[in-house]
Design a protein around this motif. Structure first.
Motif, PDB file in Angstrom:
ATOM      1  N   ASN A  81     -43.534  49.597  88.545  1.00 24.73           N
ATOM      2  CA  ASN A  81     -43.401  48.172  88.785  1.00 24.73           C
ATOM      3  C   ASN A  81     -43.072  47.899  90.243  1.00 24.73           C
ATOM      4  OD1 ASN A  81     -43.997  47.318  86.238  1.00 24.73           O
ATOM      5  ND2 ASN A  81     -41.889  46.915  85.618  1.00 24.73           N
ATOM      6  N   GLN A  82     -43.418  46.700  90.687  1.00 19.45           N
ATOM      7  CA  GLN A  82     -43.138  46.231  92.037  1.00 19.45           C
ATOM      8  C   GLN A  82     -42.238  45.000  91.928  1.00 19.45           C
ATOM      9  OE1 GLN A  82     -44.112  47.008  95.372  1.00 19.45           O
ATOM     10  NE2 GLN A  82     -42.740  45.306  95.868  1.00 19.45           N
ATOM     11  N   ARG A  83     -41.281  44.866  92.836  1.00 19.95           N
ATOM     12  CA  ARG A  83     -40.415  43.676  92.823  1.00 19.95           C
ATOM     13  C   ARG A  83     -41.063  42.556  93.631  1.00 19.95           C
ATOM     14  NH1 ARG A  83     -34.128  44.016  92.371  1.00 19.95           N
ATOM     15  NH2 ARG A  83     -35.021  44.665  90.362  1.00 19.95           N
ATOM     16  N   TYR A  84     -40.978  41.355  93.076  1.00 19.41           N
ATOM     17  CA  TYR A  84     -41.518  40.159  93.728  1.00 19.41           C
ATOM     18  C   TYR A  84     -40.453  39.066  93.801  1.00 19.41           C
ATOM     19  CZ  TYR A  84     -46.232  42.076  93.323  1.00 19.41           C
ATOM     20  OH  TYR A  84     -47.344  42.876  93.446  1.00 19.41           O
ATOM     21  N   PHE A  85     -40.520  38.293  94.858  1.00 19.66           N
ATOM     22  CA  PHE A  85     -39.745  37.056  94.957  1.00 19.66           C
ATOM     23  C   PHE A  85     -40.677  35.916  94.589  1.00 19.66           C
ATOM     24  CE2 PHE A  85     -35.651  37.020  97.665  1.00 19.66           C
ATOM     25  CZ  PHE A  85     -35.170  38.135  97.019  1.00 19.66           C
ATOM     26  N   ILE A  86     -40.131  34.922  93.903  1.00 20.71           N
ATOM     27  CA  ILE A  86     -40.883  33.711  93.584  1.00 20.71           C
ATOM     28  C   ILE A  86     -40.098  32.520  94.118  1.00 20.71           C
ATOM     29  CG2 ILE A  86     -39.862  33.601  91.245  1.00 20.71           C
ATOM     30  CD1 ILE A  86     -42.565  32.378  90.318  1.00 20.71           C
ATOM     31  N   GLU A  87     -40.762  31.678  94.879  1.00 20.98           N
ATOM     32  CA  GLU A  87     -40.132  30.474  95.427  1.00 20.98           C
ATOM     33  C   GLU A  87     -40.602  29.280  94.620  1.00 20.98           C
ATOM     34  OE1 GLU A  87     -39.897  27.756  99.515  1.00 20.98           O
ATOM     35  OE2 GLU A  87     -41.021  29.647  99.522  1.00 20.98           O
ATOM     36  N   LEU A  88     -39.673  28.429  94.217  1.00 20.27           N
ATOM     37  CA  LEU A  88     -40.019  27.282  93.395  1.00 20.27           C
ATOM     38  C   LEU A  88     -39.149  26.086  93.732  1.00 20.27           C
ATOM     39  CD1 LEU A  88     -38.266  27.582  89.978  1.00 20.27           C
ATOM     40  CD2 LEU A  88     -38.385  29.596  91.436  1.00 20.27           C
ATOM     41  N   SER A  89     -39.507  24.951  93.172  1.00 21.40           N
ATOM     42  CA  SER A  89     -38.689  23.745  93.262  1.00 21.40           C
ATOM     43  C   SER A  89     -38.702  23.084  91.895  1.00 21.40           C
ATOM     44  CB  SER A  89     -39.227  22.788  94.333  1.00 21.40           C
ATOM     45  OG  SER A  89     -40.548  22.394  94.029  1.00 21.40           O
ATOM     46  N   TYR A  90     -37.685  22.291  91.630  1.00 18.98           N
ATOM     47  CA  TYR A  90     -37.658  21.627  90.323  1.00 18.98           C
ATOM     48  C   TYR A  90     -36.799  20.372  90.330  1.00 18.98           C
ATOM     49  CZ  TYR A  90     -33.408  24.585  89.846  1.00 18.98           C
ATOM     50  OH  TYR A  90     -32.210  25.227  90.043  1.00 18.98           O
ATOM     51  N   ASN A  91     -37.188  19.461  89.469  1.00 22.35           N
ATOM     52  CA  ASN A  91     -36.399  18.266  89.172  1.00 22.35           C
ATOM     53  C   ASN A  91     -35.520  18.632  87.977  1.00 22.35           C
ATOM     54  OD1 ASN A  91     -35.514  15.834  87.895  1.00 22.35           O
ATOM     55  ND2 ASN A  91     -37.145  14.682  88.887  1.00 22.35           N
ATOM     56  N   GLY A  92     -34.212  18.656  88.187  1.00 23.30           N
ATOM     57  CA  GLY A  92     -33.313  19.166  87.166  1.00 23.30           C
ATOM     58  C   GLY A  92     -32.892  18.180  86.092  1.00 23.30           C
ATOM     59  N   THR A  93     -33.431  16.967  86.125  1.00 26.80           N
ATOM     60  CA  THR A  93     -32.969  15.908  85.216  1.00 26.80           C
ATOM     61  C   THR A  93     -33.005  16.317  83.746  1.00 26.80           C
ATOM     62  OG1 THR A  93     -33.718  14.207  86.770  1.00 26.80           O
ATOM     63  CG2 THR A  93     -33.324  13.521  84.496  1.00 26.80           C
ATOM     64  N   ASP A  94     -34.097  16.929  83.328  1.00 32.61           N
ATOM     65  CA  ASP A  94     -34.283  17.243  81.906  1.00 32.61           C
ATOM     66  C   ASP A  94     -33.819  18.639  81.516  1.00 32.61           C
ATOM     67  OD1 ASP A  94     -35.452  14.737  81.538  1.00 32.61           O
ATOM     68  OD2 ASP A  94     -37.446  15.489  82.033  1.00 32.61           O
ATOM     69  N   PHE A  95     -33.184  19.352  82.452  1.00 35.46           N
ATOM     70  CA  PHE A  95     -32.787  20.730  82.173  1.00 35.46           C
ATOM     71  C   PHE A  95     -31.271  20.888  82.090  1.00 35.46           C
ATOM     72  CE2 PHE A  95     -36.888  21.114  84.416  1.00 35.46           C
ATOM     73  CZ  PHE A  95     -37.611  21.786  83.445  1.00 35.46           C
ATOM     74  N   HIS A  96     -30.867  21.858  81.294  1.00 42.16           N
ATOM     75  CA  HIS A  96     -29.443  22.205  81.200  1.00 42.16           C
ATOM     76  C   HIS A  96     -29.108  23.254  82.266  1.00 42.16           C
ATOM     77  CE1 HIS A  96     -29.971  20.231  77.305  1.00 42.16           C
ATOM     78  NE2 HIS A  96     -28.664  20.163  77.208  1.00 42.16           N
ATOM     79  N   GLY A  97     -29.554  22.986  83.480  1.00 43.53           N
ATOM     80  CA  GLY A  97     -29.285  23.894  84.586  1.00 43.53           C
ATOM     81  C   GLY A  97     -30.355  24.956  84.727  1.00 43.53           C
ATOM     82  N   TRP A  98     -30.095  25.913  85.625  1.00 45.29           N
ATOM     83  CA  TRP A  98     -31.034  27.009  85.880  1.00 45.29           C
ATOM     84  C   TRP A  98     -30.972  28.073  84.804  1.00 45.29           C
ATOM     85  CZ3 TRP A  98     -34.977  29.643  87.769  1.00 45.29           C
ATOM     86  CH2 TRP A  98     -34.933  31.044  87.732  1.00 45.29           C
ATOM     87  N   GLN A  99     -29.772  28.558  84.500  1.00 47.12           N
ATOM     88  CA  GLN A  99     -29.623  29.797  83.742  1.00 47.12           C
ATOM     89  C   GLN A  99     -29.885  29.639  82.256  1.00 47.12           C
ATOM     90  OE1 GLN A  99     -26.102  31.904  84.809  1.00 47.12           O
ATOM     91  NE2 GLN A  99     -26.496  33.607  83.465  1.00 47.12           N
ATOM     92  N   THR A 100     -30.638  30.603  81.710  1.00 48.49           N
ATOM     93  CA  THR A 100     -30.953  30.617  80.283  1.00 48.49           C
ATOM     94  C   THR A 100     -29.678  30.605  79.450  1.00 48.49           C
ATOM     95  OG1 THR A 100     -33.025  31.806  80.628  1.00 48.49           O
ATOM     96  CG2 THR A 100     -32.039  31.939  78.433  1.00 48.49           C
ATOM     97  N   GLN A 101     -29.676  29.800  78.410  1.00 51.46           N
ATOM     98  CA  GLN A 101     -28.542  29.717  77.493  1.00 51.46           C
ATOM     99  C   GLN A 101     -29.062  29.518  76.077  1.00 51.46           C
ATOM    100  OE1 GLN A 101     -26.628  25.548  78.037  1.00 51.46           O
ATOM    101  NE2 GLN A 101     -27.356  26.109  80.074  1.00 51.46           N
TER     102      GLN A 101
ATOM    103  N   VAL B 244     -41.409  42.203  97.805  1.00 52.19           N
ATOM    104  CA  VAL B 244     -40.192  42.526  98.549  1.00 52.19           C
ATOM    105  C   VAL B 244     -39.837  43.989  98.244  1.00 52.19           C
ATOM    106  CG1 VAL B 244     -39.268  40.175  98.631  1.00 52.19           C
ATOM    107  CG2 VAL B 244     -38.773  41.622  96.654  1.00 52.19           C
ATOM    108  N   ALA B 245     -38.836  44.485  98.920  1.00 53.00           N
ATOM    109  CA  ALA B 245     -38.385  45.856  98.665  1.00 53.00           C
ATOM    110  C   ALA B 245     -37.866  45.987  97.237  1.00 53.00           C
ATOM    111  CB  ALA B 245     -37.293  46.234  99.658  1.00 53.00           C
ATOM    112  N   ASP B 246     -37.922  47.196  96.700  1.00 51.60           N
ATOM    113  CA  ASP B 246     -37.521  47.433  95.308  1.00 51.60           C
ATOM    114  C   ASP B 246     -36.076  47.051  95.036  1.00 51.60           C
ATOM    115  OD1 ASP B 246     -40.037  48.328  94.717  1.00 51.60           O
ATOM    116  OD2 ASP B 246     -39.546  50.457  94.900  1.00 51.60           O
ATOM    117  N   ASN B 247     -35.232  47.110  96.081  1.00 51.26           N
ATOM    118  CA  ASN B 247     -33.815  46.781  95.897  1.00 51.26           C
ATOM    119  C   ASN B 247     -33.466  45.378  96.373  1.00 51.26           C
ATOM    120  OD1 ASN B 247     -34.114  47.242  98.610  1.00 51.26           O
ATOM    121  ND2 ASN B 247     -32.297  48.535  98.833  1.00 51.26           N
TER     122      ASN B 247
END
Length: 250
Positions: free
Chosen positions: A3-23, A99-102
């Motif tokens: 596997n290779q590590r990747y960064f993903i850049e995004l933007s979001y309107n947080g109005t309808d979400f219970h934050g970023w982190q999965t719960q 990006v680098a593996d670490n």
């Protein structure tokens, strides 16, 4: 195949979400992103974000990392459009890159910046994107109070209690209010932030702007390390994560 590590850049309107982190209960940005990535790449993918944003908080720039089989540049470019088609309109992927593996989206970040928007007159186009404040504020006094933040490192007074952080120290390098038509925008930049910190800082600056406390009292509040001494947290709708800096991302 490795596997290779990747960064993903995004933007979001947080109005309808219970934050970023999965719960367990509630729709989150991470949950939607992980599902879209897993469907697109046809394998289970779990992202790790550059930090947490609370329910209702927005992000114009947010980074996460994930691991997947090494992809060609052409496939990566095509993936951005494919993943966006699987996401709700309130989340947009900007780019994906190797990006680098670490490399670590959270721990490798050297600085983060937030903006808080507030407006004074009723405006239907700012609902859920800015806080409607009804009253007068002295922006000059608020800016002088904000300058005091640069003199301290322990911001326990602005942190939610019972967090899992080992330290409440942060190095703030920028803090101030910009007057705009019908409102103010507060910008703050630091190496790290505590849970609920920015909203508590703005709430305390509001006390100065209203004349409820003097500028000098802000220093006393910080030195107290007591959350109950600081102002109330302002609503989430006006808060935006606007920048995350890494030594290897230009």
């Amino acid at each position: 195949m490795n596997n290779q590590r990747y960064f993903i850049e995004l933007s979001y309107n947080g109005t309808d979400f219970h934050g970023w982190q999965t719960q367990p209960n509630g729709i989150t940005v991470q949950k939607c992103l992980d599902k879209a990535l897993s469907v697109y790449f046809r394998q289970e993918i779990v992202t790790l974000g550059c930090g947490r944003t609370d329910a209702g908080v927005h992000a114009t720039q947010f980074f996460a990392h994930f691991d997947v089989v090494d992809l060609s540049e052409e496939v990566v470019i095509k993936a951005v459009g494919g993943i966006n088609s699987l996401l709700p309109y309130t989340i947009a992927v900007k780019k994906i890159f190797k990006v680098a593996d670490n490399a670590h989206a959270r721990f490798d970040a050297t600085a983060r910046a937030y903006k808080y928007h507030l407006h004074f007159n009723k405006d239907p186009f700012k609902i859920d994107r800015s806080w409607l404040y009804k009253g007068d504020l002295n922006a000059d006094k608020m800016n002088k109070a904000a300058e005091l933040l640069l003199n301290f490192t322990d911001f326990s007074c602005f942190s939610k209690s019972k967090t899992q952080t080992f330290t409440n120290n942060c190095k703030i390098t920028e803090a101030g209010f910009e007057q705009i038509e019908n409102g103010l925008i507060f910008t703050i930049k630091a190496d790290r932030f505590l849970r609920n910190m920015v909203r508590a800082v703005v709430g305390t600056m509001i006390l100065v702007g209203k004349g409820d406390i003097e500028i000098e009292e802000v220093a006393q509040i910080i030195e107290s390390k007591n959350r109950s001494k600081a102002g109330q947290s302002v609503p989430a709708c006006g808060l935006y994560l606007v920048a995350v800096e890494y030594p290897f991302v230009s």
